[in-house]
Write a protein that holds these residues in place. Structure first.
Motif, mmCIF file in Angstrom:
data_model
loop_
_atom_site.group_PDB
_atom_site.id
_atom_site.type_symbol
_atom_site.label_atom_id
_atom_site.label_comp_id
_atom_site.label_asym_id
_atom_site.label_seq_id
_atom_site.Cartn_x
_atom_site.Cartn_y
_atom_site.Cartn_z
ATOM 1 N N LYS A 139 25.948 57.838 72.237
ATOM 2 C CA LYS A 139 26.278 56.560 71.614
ATOM 3 C C LYS A 139 25.234 55.500 71.908
ATOM 4 C CE LYS A 139 30.551 55.235 71.600
ATOM 5 N NZ LYS A 139 31.902 54.822 72.026
ATOM 6 N N GLN A 140 24.292 55.793 72.801
ATOM 7 C CA GLN A 140 23.258 54.820 73.168
ATOM 8 C C GLN A 140 21.989 54.988 72.346
ATOM 9 O OE1 GLN A 140 24.570 52.621 75.263
ATOM 10 N NE2 GLN A 140 26.312 54.032 75.206
ATOM 11 N N GLU A 142 20.097 56.571 68.472
ATOM 12 C CA GLU A 142 20.204 57.043 67.102
ATOM 13 C C GLU A 142 19.261 58.219 66.955
ATOM 14 O OE1 GLU A 142 19.673 55.373 62.509
ATOM 15 O OE2 GLU A 142 19.671 53.996 64.223
ATOM 16 N N CYS A 166 16.437 53.912 70.692
ATOM 17 C CA CYS A 166 17.522 53.384 71.521
ATOM 18 C C CYS A 166 18.189 52.232 70.797
ATOM 19 C CB CYS A 166 16.987 52.924 72.876
ATOM 20 S SG CYS A 166 16.297 54.257 73.888
ATOM 21 N N LEU A 167 19.507 52.200 70.807
ATOM 22 C CA LEU A 167 20.244 51.193 70.058
ATOM 23 C C LEU A 167 20.204 49.817 70.705
ATOM 24 C CD1 LEU A 167 23.316 53.306 68.884
ATOM 25 C CD2 LEU A 167 21.269 52.666 67.607
ATOM 26 N N ASP A 168 19.733 49.741 71.954
ATOM 27 C CA ASP A 168 19.589 48.421 72.580
ATOM 28 C C ASP A 168 18.193 47.837 72.354
ATOM 29 O OD1 ASP A 168 18.046 49.996 74.208
ATOM 30 O OD2 ASP A 168 19.216 49.653 76.033
ATOM 31 N N ASP A 169 17.408 48.487 71.477
ATOM 32 C CA ASP A 169 16.087 47.977 71.077
ATOM 33 C C ASP A 169 15.098 47.893 72.238
ATOM 34 O OD1 ASP A 169 16.794 47.674 68.364
ATOM 35 O OD2 ASP A 169 17.707 45.718 68.781
#
Length: 276
Positions: A139-140, A142, A166-169
């Protein structure tokens, strides 16, 4: 902190924790745990301010949410390279040991021997729906497979290639690249239809000078390939490229294959869903 006879800081320690969001199977994701160790090494000793060139981590036990006590020792400091050793404990029990090599840039020949695979761009690839029960850390990130090889699809080739971000950029610095070098499922999964635990026993990441030029943003292309498996062990090689095709790191890991036979009452698991 203790100092060596020559005055150079020799041993330092710190305490950190692994975010449970990065869980995988029975403990923390191996690549992310190694990345946390690298960050601690950099913060405590820093390798003389030089880029990291290699990181090796041996996983002695699954790491969980308890405090992870890290001891970092400057084993050698030289003009060409500095070697730093580290170890981690949880409640007094060994969890990991490893080393990092730092070194400055210098003039030398240039050779590009591992080009990025020619694949469609991430916007042309569909999203991989990771089974959260098996890999909560999914979930962290893509993940968009860039070839027809998919995990748990029962294919003939133990190789996975995918675009990952990473989804937290977070930027593609050395610590992030360590995580990404282990982010895809074990490549053996491309040949299987039933998931099984294949934890990492040892992971070594070698970084290229592309990272020394500065951090990257956005997508990375990751390839994971099983070179050999047998007797309950597997050898996986991985490579990480930036979106513009520059090789950032190559890695090799030894994996333990814990169970090759599914229980008799367990149905064959379907391949993870791929969708937009």
């Amino acid at each position: 902190m203790r100092a060596s006879p020559g005055g150079m800081p020799a041993t330092s320690s710190t305490v950190t924790r692994i975010d449970p969001l990065w869980w995988s199977w029975e403990g923390a994701h191996g690549g992310h745990t190694a990345a946390v160790a690298l960050t601690a090494v950099r913060d405590l000793i820093g390798g003389g301010g030089h880029p990291v060139r290699a990181l090796t981590t041996h996983f002695l036990a699954p790491v969980d949410a308890r405090p992870l006590h890290l001891a970092v020792t400057a084993a050698k400091a030289g003009r060409r390279a500095s070697t730093v050793a580290f170890s981690g404990h949880q409640d007094g029990s060994p969890a990991l040991v490893g080393s990092a090599v730092f070194g400055p840039a210098r003039p030398g020949p240039v050779y590009e021997g591992l080009p990025a695979p020619v694949v469609p761009g991430p916007e042309e690839c569909q999203l991989l729906d990771m089974p959260v029960g098996l890999a909560p850390f999914g979930k962290q990130v893509e993940i968009r497979p860039a070839t027809e090889d998919l995990p748990l699809a029962g294919g003939a080739r133990a190789e996975l290639v995918a675009w990952v971000r990473c989804l937290d950029d977070r930027v593609l610095d050395a610590a992030t690249v360590v995580t990404l070098s282990d982010i895809l499922p074990p490549a053996l999964y491309a040949c299987l239809r039933t998931p099984l635990p294949v934890p990492t026993a040892e992971l070594t990441v070698h970084f290229t000078d592309a990272l020394a030029d500065g951090v990257q943003d956005g997508w990375a292309l990751v390839r994971m390939r099983t070179e050999q498996a047998g007797s309950g062990w597997a050898v996986d090689d991985s490579a990480v490229w930036s979106a513009d095709g520059r090789l950032l790191a190559v890695a090799r890991q030894a994996r333990v294959v814990l169970d090759l036979q599914p229980p008799d009452d367990t149905d064959t698991a379907p391949a993870p869903a791929v969708g937009s």
